[in-house]
Design an enzyme around this catalytic site. Structure first.
Site, PDB file in Angstrom:
ATOM      1  CG  PHE A 192      -1.978   1.149   1.078  1.00 58.22           C
ATOM      2  CD1 PHE A 192      -2.870   1.157   0.263  1.00 58.22           C
ATOM      3  CD2 PHE A 192      -1.652   2.380   1.788  1.00 58.22           C
ATOM      4  CE1 PHE A 192      -3.764   2.485   0.267  1.00 58.22           C
ATOM      5  CE2 PHE A 192      -2.620   3.599   1.687  1.00 58.22           C
ATOM      6  CZ  PHE A 192      -3.504   3.381   1.072  1.00 58.22           C
ATOM      7  CG  ASP A 230       5.330   3.426   1.759  1.00 60.64           C
ATOM      8  OD1 ASP A 230       5.510   4.049   3.003  1.00 60.64           O
ATOM      9  OD2 ASP A 230       4.471   3.290   1.192  1.00 60.64           O
ATOM     10  CE  LYS A 243      -1.147   5.245   7.750  1.00 59.68           C
ATOM     11  NZ  LYS A 243      -0.589   4.655   6.607  1.00 59.68           N
TER      12      LYS A 243
HETATM   13  C1  LIG Z   1      -1.010   4.833   5.123  1.00 57.95           C
HETATM   14  C2  LIG Z   1       0.149   4.718   4.346  1.00 57.95           C
HETATM   15  C3  LIG Z   1       0.063   5.356   3.009  1.00 57.95           C
HETATM   16  C4  LIG Z   1      -0.576   6.833   2.627  1.00 57.95           C
HETATM   17  O1  LIG Z   1      -0.687   7.452   3.551  1.00 57.95           O
HETATM   18  P1  LIG Z   1      -1.650   8.683   3.422  1.00 57.95           P
HETATM   19  O2  LIG Z   1      -1.512   9.650   4.387  1.00 57.95           O
HETATM   20  O3  LIG Z   1      -3.081   8.134   3.544  1.00 57.95           O
HETATM   21  O4  LIG Z   1      -1.518   9.214   2.065  1.00 57.95           O
HETATM   22  C5  LIG Z   1       1.246   5.097   2.170  1.00 57.95           C
HETATM   23  N1  LIG Z   1       2.170   4.000   2.539  1.00 57.95           N
HETATM   24  C6  LIG Z   1       2.016   3.239   3.555  1.00 57.95           C
HETATM   25  C7  LIG Z   1       2.858   2.205   3.820  1.00 57.95           C
HETATM   26  C8  LIG Z   1       0.935   3.497   4.349  1.00 57.95           C
HETATM   27  O5  LIG Z   1       0.588   2.863   5.372  1.00 57.95           O
END
Ligand SMILES: *Cc1c(COP(=O)(O)O)cnc(C)c1O
Length: 413
Positions: free
Chosen positions: A158, A243, A273
């Site tokens: 994701f 990421d 986050k």
């Molecule tokens: C939550 C998340 C995103 C997206 O972040 P947003 O602030 O919702 O755009 C991207 N990569 C990972 C691994 C995530 O957990």
């Protein structure tokens, strides 16, 4: 649970009772908000540490942390003071000018990553990843020609919901309804180094992975995988983009998730986050020689790294260093893991630090369990149809861990 505490007001006119407050919120939402979320039937009005309070004043243990965002808990006094002070001083000036906070935050983040890099500030995880993708393409094309812009990521990953980060997200069911997506993305099986190696050609400029697939179900990269990916990237002159939007900043028991792998140094790291403990801010860090692929005008955002968000993030990092939150997350996570593994109906616990998932026995519906936990005063979510995710504040107490697992256990039995 604890005493009922009345909320200080939810901003809806003509309230009479607290249940009315909730009903009116739902009515307003269903009439005026785009219906993109299947929300749970609760509205939170206040939080403190690991606790949340709804419109009725009912208390909850928050073991979701706003999706691994409130890593210092709700309403942390040092962060709240920093936000309030900065709000009275200067909120925003745009990136046409220097501001007094952004460079200091960049230096702090670079320090956490061992130095020798630069930071671009965004407002979310997806935007941090957009920056990473654009940077990797610029770097690839300026070093390897116009065709060198492809990025390989993993199934189950994701990376966000913008069109480009959705193209990188290895979940075809999320992509289908938004075709055509930007080209130059492909996915391979996570944790399979041979599949990854076979997918590489001269057009690939970068590999993009999560050290632990968060939304995909809290699936850690197996031992040796990231090391092998790093080697492959070196051999084929590709960038390694990690990421760390969910795993970064202490969540897994180390400052970054990749620190669980032996000697792996990524070229680009994204985070978001936990960075603002709820203030929207994201960051894309890159090694200096990679970062220099961007020149003035290549990338920009109006809000990114503005004084208010950057100040909140500085306060967050201050607290994280003083409290040594990676160590706290490691210790609390070890305790939570043992407690969860002993719950009848749990067949496995995976993850690292305080990013854990409890896999439920066959036939148990995780969504239903999460719903029943909410009613019983525990906020968690079903990260897959068969697993519950736990991502509480990294400052969670042992008593709160015990209380949460007691509720979870009661719901399961
Ligand atoms: C939550 C998340 C995103 C997206 O972040 P947003 O602030 O919702 O755009 C991207 N990569 C990972 C691994 C995530 O957990």
């Amino acid at each position: 649970m604890g005493p009922k505490i009345l909320p200080t007001g939810v901003g809806v006119e003509g309230l009479t009772t607290m249940s009315d407050a909730f009903d009116q919120l739902v009515a307003l939402d269903s009439e005026h908000v785009m219906q993109t979320y299947a929300r749970q039937a609760v509205a939170f009005v206040r939080g403190e540490g690991t606790l949340l309070y709804d419109t009725d004043g009912t208390e909850y243990l928050d073991f979701l942390g706003g999706l691994a965002v409130t890593s210092l808990g709700h309403a942390h006094p040092a962060v709240a003071d920093a936000i309030a002070d900065q709000a009275r001083t200067l909120v925003h000036v745009s990136n046409l000018y220097y501001n007094a906070v952004q460079p200091e935050l960049a230096a702090r983040i670079d320090g956490l990553l061992g130095g020798g890099g630069r930071v671009f500030f965004a407002n979310s995880g997806a935007e941090a990843n957009e920056a990473a993708i654009k940077l990797a393409r610029r770097h690839g094309q300026s070093n390897g020609g116009p065709e060198r812009y492809h990025i390989v990521s993993a199934y189950g990953s994701f990376h966000g919901r913008t069109l480009t980060t959705l193209a990188a997200t290895g979940q075809p069911e999320k992509q289908e309804r938004f075709q055509p997506l930007p080209s130059g993305f492909r996915q391979v099986l996570f944790a399979d180094i041979d599949a990854l190696a076979q997918s590489i050609d001269d057009r690939v400029c970068a590999i993009m992975l999560e050290p632990i697939q968060g939304e995909g179900g809290v699936l850690p990269a197996p031992v040796g995988y990231l090391e092998a990916v790093r080697t492959l990237c070196n051999e084929r002159e590709m960038l390694l983009i990690l990421d760390e939007v969910q795993t970064g900043l202490g969540r897994t028991g180390r400052w970054f998730g990749f620190e669980h792998a032996d000697g792996v140094r990524p070229d680009i790291v994204t985070m978001a986050k936990a960075l603002g403990n709820g203030m929207p801010i994201g960051a894309c860090w890159a090694r200096e020689d990679v970062a220099s692929a961007f020149s003035a005008g290549d990338h920009a955002t109006t809000f990114g790294g503005q004084p208010l968000a950057a100040r909140a993030a500085l306060a967050v990092l201050d607290v994280m260093v003083v409290e040594d939150v990676p160590a706290r997350a490691a210790r609390a996570g070890a305790r939570l893991r043992v407690l969860l593994a002993a719950v009848p109906g749990v067949v496995g616990v995976r993850g690292a630090g305080l990013l854990l998932a409890a896999e439920l026995a066959e036939g148990i519906d995780a969504k239903q369990i999460a719903g029943e936990c909410l009613i019983a005063g525990l906020v968690v979510n079903a990260v897959t149809p068969t697993a519950i995710r736990f991502a509480p504040s990294l400052l969670v107490s042992d008593d709160e861990l015990d209380a949460a697992v007691a509720i979870f256990s009661e719901v399961l039995t």
